[in-house]
Design an enzyme around this catalytic site. Structure first.
Site, PDB file in Angstrom:
ATOM      1  N   SER A 550       0.856  -1.193   0.082  1.00 45.84           N
ATOM      2  CA  SER A 550       0.112   0.216   0.067  1.00 45.84           C
ATOM      3  C   SER A 550       0.789   1.414   0.041  1.00 45.84           C
ATOM      4  O   SER A 550       2.073   1.213   0.479  1.00 45.84           O
ATOM      5  CB  SER A 550      -1.034   0.040   1.213  1.00 45.84           C
ATOM      6  OG  SER A 550       0.044   0.091   2.328  1.00 45.84           O
ATOM      7  N   GLY A 552       1.052   5.941  -1.470  1.00 45.35           N
ATOM      8  CA  GLY A 552       0.040   7.019  -1.004  1.00 45.35           C
ATOM      9  C   GLY A 552      -1.103   7.088  -2.075  1.00 45.35           C
ATOM     10  O   GLY A 552      -1.993   7.630  -1.933  1.00 45.35           O
ATOM     11  N   PHE A 553      -0.781   6.335  -3.071  1.00 47.26           N
ATOM     12  CA  PHE A 553      -2.088   6.128  -4.271  1.00 47.26           C
ATOM     13  C   PHE A 553      -3.041   5.152  -3.906  1.00 47.26           C
ATOM     14  O   PHE A 553      -4.148   5.234  -4.602  1.00 47.26           O
ATOM     15  CB  PHE A 553      -1.526   6.107  -5.584  1.00 47.26           C
ATOM     16  CG  PHE A 553      -0.675   7.347  -6.167  1.00 47.26           C
ATOM     17  CD1 PHE A 553      -1.460   8.374  -6.392  1.00 47.26           C
ATOM     18  CD2 PHE A 553       0.511   7.192  -6.236  1.00 47.26           C
ATOM     19  CE1 PHE A 553      -0.775   9.562  -6.995  1.00 47.26           C
ATOM     20  CE2 PHE A 553       1.463   8.337  -6.681  1.00 47.26           C
ATOM     21  CZ  PHE A 553       0.507   9.463  -6.976  1.00 47.26           C
ATOM     22  N   LYS A 570      -3.302  -2.494  -8.868  1.00 46.65           N
ATOM     23  CA  LYS A 570      -3.453  -1.224  -7.666  1.00 46.65           C
ATOM     24  C   LYS A 570      -4.654  -0.566  -7.959  1.00 46.65           C
ATOM     25  O   LYS A 570      -4.967   0.117  -8.670  1.00 46.65           O
ATOM     26  CB  LYS A 570      -2.164  -0.230  -8.151  1.00 46.65           C
ATOM     27  CG  LYS A 570      -2.070   1.015  -7.360  1.00 46.65           C
ATOM     28  CD  LYS A 570      -0.859   1.569  -7.601  1.00 46.65           C
ATOM     29  CE  LYS A 570       0.188   1.167  -6.600  1.00 46.65           C
ATOM     30  NZ  LYS A 570       1.337   1.692  -6.622  1.00 46.65           N
ATOM     31  N   ASP A 665       8.564  10.151  -5.928  1.00 43.12           N
ATOM     32  CA  ASP A 665       8.568   9.458  -4.601  1.00 43.12           C
ATOM     33  C   ASP A 665       9.608   8.151  -4.816  1.00 43.12           C
ATOM     34  O   ASP A 665       9.042   6.967  -4.647  1.00 43.12           O
ATOM     35  CB  ASP A 665       7.016   8.867  -4.359  1.00 43.12           C
ATOM     36  CG  ASP A 665       6.818   8.457  -3.062  1.00 43.12           C
ATOM     37  OD1 ASP A 665       7.649   8.656  -2.397  1.00 43.12           O
ATOM     38  OD2 ASP A 665       5.525   7.924  -2.950  1.00 43.12           O
TER      39      ASP A 665
END
Ligand SMILES: *[C@@H]1O[C@H](CO)[C@@H](O)[C@H](O)[C@H]1NC(C)=O
Ligand SMILES: *[C@@H]1O[C@H](CO)[C@@H](O)[C@H](O)[C@H]1NC(C)=O
Ligand SMILES: *[C@@H]1O[C@H](CO)[C@@H](O)[C@H](O)[C@H]1NC(C)=O
Ligand SMILES: *[C@@H]1O[C@H](CO)[C@@H](O)[C@H](O)[C@H]1NC(C)=O
Ligand SMILES: *[C@@H]1O[C@H](CO)[C@@H](O)[C@H](O)[C@H]1NC(C)=O
Ligand SMILES: *[C@@H]1O[C@H](CO)[C@@H](O)[C@H](O)[C@H]1NC(C)=O
Ligand SMILES: *[C@@H]1O[C@H](CO)[C@@H](O)[C@H](O)[C@H]1NC(C)=O
Ligand SMILES: *[C@@H]1O[C@H](CO)[C@@H](O)[C@H](O)[C@H]1NC(C)=O
Ligand SMILES: *[C@@H]1O[C@H](CO)[C@@H](O)[C@H](O)[C@H]1NC(C)=O
Length: 898
Positions: A550, A552-553, A570, A665
């Site tokens: 898991s 940020g998105f 995802k 990121d």
């Protein structure tokens, strides 16, 4: 062919025999002598490679493009870019146990089942083969005992030519079907005595002579096409005159290739920056025949563009012309809206069919043709390159001409001149122009009125009516009832749809954009990867059972598709782009980014408020687990490979593809590993796509604490150097095998003799500062992961530490770009000297950090291990130095949306 090539290759051969090349520990001979055979499985550790050119630039392999496991080809591969420049058995792939044999008579390739019935072989040769060599230019040669060339791969180009090779007049390049299927596709590049022409099933869609980027230099006859280090040419007069030329920047490796979308592309490769595209024909978004699928309407005028996304400006948008709607198949394209119309079959089939059907009255006639009007203001690619079949005629005459000819599938009619153009063999995409240039050009597509759907086709024929009186009268009594049922069914479906839409609205789904209402039916975007159904993904993931990550998105689940491909699904929750169209435009961009070190996007799902991305699955998980987990430690070479792969992937994102992409990121969680520690960066492209002029427009902070560059806190522009900083932080973690901030345990070796400020107090340790101090001392071994137990030298550690420190310079301009980092890691570039004045900030953070850790220790009871210092992201925006500090030392994800 050209004698110059043979002589130049002979020249190279003199260099060939002196050297042997060594790659990954195996020693390859630079040539092979007869009675040699090779299979993929035999050389599986080197991906099927059995021959390497003397300086390692090219290799020959039994290779499976796209890593699929069914189709293997004898390929010549450019090693650094992993590009296939030639393949032998492209028409007939072999299995992994298929074999290549070299005998005195030449090369044969056979499958396991038919050893005596080869799928491919070299033509009969003048004399006995003495050896097979692969030159540094990428030419595979069979030589006789006196070093005369008997056969060479350069003479049999597939879809690509490279420097040193030429394509003579009359010959062609043919595209491959796909990236993993090298069989011959539908696009051709042919050299004529005056031009280079692209064709799709006999229809022309580009000519070099009409491309504004090409310069015509001479009226001589063209003899061959070639690329060299400084340009692309059609040569005449034995190569002394360039008839057409396109000047290009100097490059050592360049290919001219006809790709499987029908583009003729010239691009060059350098190991630092990856591929750079230099020429493309056709260049406009709507230029290729199938850009919007069959009968899809392509529009690349940038009039409707919202300011939402930089990428939409150059992407064509597809829709369907009037009387058509989006077809259901995977291939895209449009089909007649009226279900009783269908495209006619190809020539011979329909001839035979109609013949039989006309004899057999019980079967409804399938050969009644009609023309569906596409509207005006349209054009077809082939019209530009071919003359009309008739001029000054009526539309009806034009259509009659087409009705009679079974290979004709449609007509274009220019009202003002009465010109009649026909589409033959296959239907491509339709061009639409908003600029009014073609207002009097009308398009019509030939359709058959198939009445095979007897229970459905019930309406009285309004156009003409006389089409099929028999059918109509027979069915009329039944029709009344069927109509009623159909009407009721229709009402029921509609009510469901409306209530569903209401639900969506209540859930806050933006629906004001007419394009994003309903489903995707109103448009589609070329280049989109496969689109999945929500139900399909639900099934594949067993109702989202196995959570594998898991971020940020959103969350990531493991799944298995119906074709047994393992995928990572995802689920996107926090994405800024809400509209389906904008979402898809971005997906099309991400889906077209291909690099060995970037995770491949297999598909997506947009349905209702669901947003999913489907990626290839990486069986070794993410770097953080391997590096920080309890398993066996990564060996130094493996760490090095991870560092290099990550650098290459980032360099590609920053400079190698059309749109510059800043990852924003970079952290071990986003660096995935596959077999043999192959690195794949994930989550790229989800950060905002930046065009060069836009890079400075970041407003909301995103990224992950601990890897965030200082400029996030100082309102400076966010550039690709921001990624370089995060990369440097990851590099430090690779060296130490631990998070950059961690708790010292009392009995750990690192802190035993250390009396530096970074570790003088007990508790947390800030590794970047320790790295700086040890660098000043020149004592790098102390920094290496103790679990390596000395299986690394001081010099090796020094190399990575120095690169890492340069990457984390406070001043972004002092950080190297990723291409330079690749160069340093590969060894082609000198090691940099870190600049102390731009690293002193680490001391400040280190001190503040230990102080903070003591405060936290008072508040929090010690639970060991890594510690999240602050979970409240609101403190991030306060801008105080405490907040800044926190951002350096914790590893909480800050925020997903931009
Ligand atoms: C290869 O095999 C053939 C047939 O077995 C034999 O006649 C020939 O001498 C061999 N060639 C070499 C170079 O070993
Ligand atoms: C290729 O070589 C192998 C081993 O020498 C032999 O068994 C096989 O029959 C050969 N195949 C062909 C097509 O010549
Ligand atoms: C290998 O040889 C080719 C041809 O001579 C040359 O262009 C290339 O630069 C060489 N590559 C390396 C890595 O030496
Ligand atoms: C072929 O080339 C190799 C390598 O340069 C050389 O050793 C050999 O003698 C040559 N053979 C002939 C017949 O010229
Ligand atoms: C491409 O060109 C080759 C050679 O001229 C020809 O055999 C082939 O049929 C062509 N293919 C297509 C799809 O036009
Ligand atoms: C490439 O070919 C052109 C035309 O023959 C020639 O002028 C140029 O010097 C060549 N470039 C190189 C690097 O050989
Ligand atoms: C081209 O080269 C061939 C062989 O080298 C030669 O016979 C011919 O005369 C040349 N043609 C021209 C126009 O120079
Ligand atoms: C019609 O079908 C037959 C076999 O069913 C085939 O041999 C023939 O070629 C077809 N006719 C045309 C015009 O292609
Ligand atoms: C569909 O086409 C048929 C045959 O031309 C025609 O009778 C029917 O009215 C059309 N249906 C619609 C909804 O236009």
């Amino acid at each position: 062919m050209k004698p110059s090539i043979i002589s130049s290759s002979l020249l190279i051969i003199f260099l060939v025999f002196t050297a042997t090349a060594t790659i990954s520990g195996y020693t390859f001979k630079a040539y092979i002598t007869p009675n040699f055979s090779a299979t993929y499985l035999q050389f599986i550790d080197d991906s099927g490679t059995f021959l390497i050119s003397p300086n390692g630039t090219f290799k020959a392999a039994i290779f499976n493009p796209g890593s699929q496991q069914t189709s293997f080809y004898l390929c010549i591969i450019h090693a650094a870019s992993r590009t296939i420049t030639w393949s032998a058995n492209r028409g007939r792939a072999i299995s992994s146990s298929g074999q290549m044999n070299l005998t005195a008579k030449g090369i044969t390739i056979s499958d396991e089942s038919g050893r005596n019935n080869p799928v491919w072989s070299t033509p009969p040769l003048r004399s006995q083969v003495d050896r097979l060599v692969l030159t540094d230019m990428g030419n595979l040669l069979l030589l006789d005992p006196s070093n005369v060339s008997l056969w060479e791969s350069f003479r049999y180009p597939t879809d690509t030519i490279i420097i040193g090779q030429s394509l003579p007049v009359g010959s062609s390049l043919s595209s491959s079907s796909s990236d993993s299927d090298l069989s011959i596709g539908n696009y051709n590049l042919t050299i004529t005595s005056s031009d280079a022409i692209l064709q799709w099933l006999g229809q022309t869609y580009w000519k070099l002579s009409m491309d504004t980027k090409a310069y015509k230099n001479s009226l001589s006859m063209v003899e061959y096409m070639a690329v060299n280090r400084t340009g692309f040419y059609l040569f005449g007069s034995n190569g002394t005159v360039a008839v057409f030329l396109v000047g290009l920047p100097e490059s050592n490796f360049r290919v001219a290739t006809l790709d499987n979308s029908g583009h003729f592309v010239i691009k060059s490769f350098s190991s630092g920056t990856g591929w750079k595209q230099e020429f493309q024909g056709p260049d406009d978004g709507c230029g290729t025949p199938l850009v919007c699928g069959r009968v899809g309407l392509c529009n690349d005028d940038d009039t409707s563009s919202s300011s939402s996304s930089s990428s939409s400006s150059s992407s064509p948008v597809c829709s369907c012309p009037q009387n058509f709607h989006v077809g259901s198949g995977n291939s895209g394209g449009c089909v007649p809206s009226n279900g009783s119309y269908s495209f006619p079959y190809s020539c011979d089939v329909s001839n035979n069919d109609s013949y039989h059907n006309n004899n057999n009255q019980s079967n409804s006639a399938s050969s009644i043709v009609s023309f569906l009007n596409l509207g005006n203001g349209l054009d077809y690619f082939n019209n530009i390159y071919t003359d009309p079949v008739m001029d000054s005629v009526d539309l009806s005459l034009c259509q009659d001409q087409c009705s009679k000819n079974c290979s004709c599938l449609g007509v274009f009619y220019k009202n003002s001149s009465g010109s009649c153009y026909v589409i033959e063999n296959e239907l491509g995409s339709i061009l639409s122009s908003n600029d009014g240039a073609n207002q009097d050009m009308f398009g019509f597509i030939k359709v058959s009125i198939g009445s095979t759907t007897t229970n459905d086709d019930t309406r009285d024929a309004e156009d003409g009516g006389g089409g099929f009186p028999v059918v109509a009268t027979v069915l009329l009594p039944i029709t009344g009832f069927a109509l009623l049922m159909a009407f009721l069914f229709f009402l029921w479906r509609r009510s469901i749809k409306i209530s569903k839409r209401k639900q969506d609205l209540e859930l806050g789904k933006p629906n004001n954009n007419p394009h994003s209402s309903g489903d995707l039916d109103a448009f589609y975007i070329p280049g989109l990867p496969r689109r999945f159904d929500y139900d399909e993904l639900k099934k594949a993931t067993d109702d989202f059972k196995t959570l594998i990550g898991s971020g940020g998105f959103g969350t990531v689940y493991k799944g298995v598709l119906s074709d047994n491909a393992v995928v990572a699904v995802k689920k996107i929750v926090n994405i800024g782009v809400q509209g389906k169209k904008d979402f898809c435009t971005e997906i099309a961009v991400i889906g077209n980014i291909h690099h060995v070190n970037l995770v491949k996007l297999k598909g997506f799902c947009v349905q209702g408020r669901h947003r999913f991305l489907v990626y290839e699955y990486m069986n070794l998980g993410s770097l953080d687990r391997t590096l920080f987990g309890g398993g066996p430690p990564l060996e130094w070479q493996e760490r090095y490979d991870v560092a290099l792969g990550t650098a290459r992937g980032l360099a590609y994102l920053h400079g190698g593809c059309e749109h510059k992409i800043i990852h924003c990121d970079i952290k071990p969680e986003n660096i995935l590993l596959h077999n043999h520690f192959q690195v794949k960066i994930s989550d790229f492209g989800l950060s905002k796509l930046l065009s060069p002029e836009q890079s400075g427009l970041f407003t909301t902070m995103r990224g992950t604490r601990g890897y965030l560059a200082p400029e996030w806190l100082t309102n400076s522009a966010i550039t690709e150097k921001t990624d370089v900083y995060s990369y440097g932080m990851v590099l430090l973690e690779l060296i130490s095998g631990r998070k950059n901030c961690y708790f010292k345990s009392r009995n750990h070796s690192i802190d035993e003799d250390s009396n530096s400020s970074s570790s003088s107090t007990s508790g947390l340790l800030y590794f970047p500062l320790l790295a700086l101090e040890k660098h000043e001392e020149g004592n790098y071994m102390d920094l290496a992961d103790p679990r390596l137990e000395g299986r690394v030298t001081n010099e090796e550690v020094e190399k990575l530490v120095r690169i890492a420190l340069c990457c984390v310079h406070e001043e972004p301009a002092l950080r190297p770009n990723m291409a330079a980092v690749v160069g340093m890691l590969e060894g082609g570039m000198a090691l940099p000297q870190p600049k102390m004045e731009s690293l002193n900030f680490l001391r400040f953070y280190g001190r503040r950090f230990t102080e903070a850790s003591m405060i936290i220790e008072e508040n929090n009871d010690n639970e060991g291990g890594r510690r999240e210092v602050n979970n409240n992201s609101s403190s991030m925006t306060s801008g105080g130095s405490q907040a800044a500090l926190v951002s350096y030392i914790s590893s909480q994800t800050v925020s997903g949306p931009r």
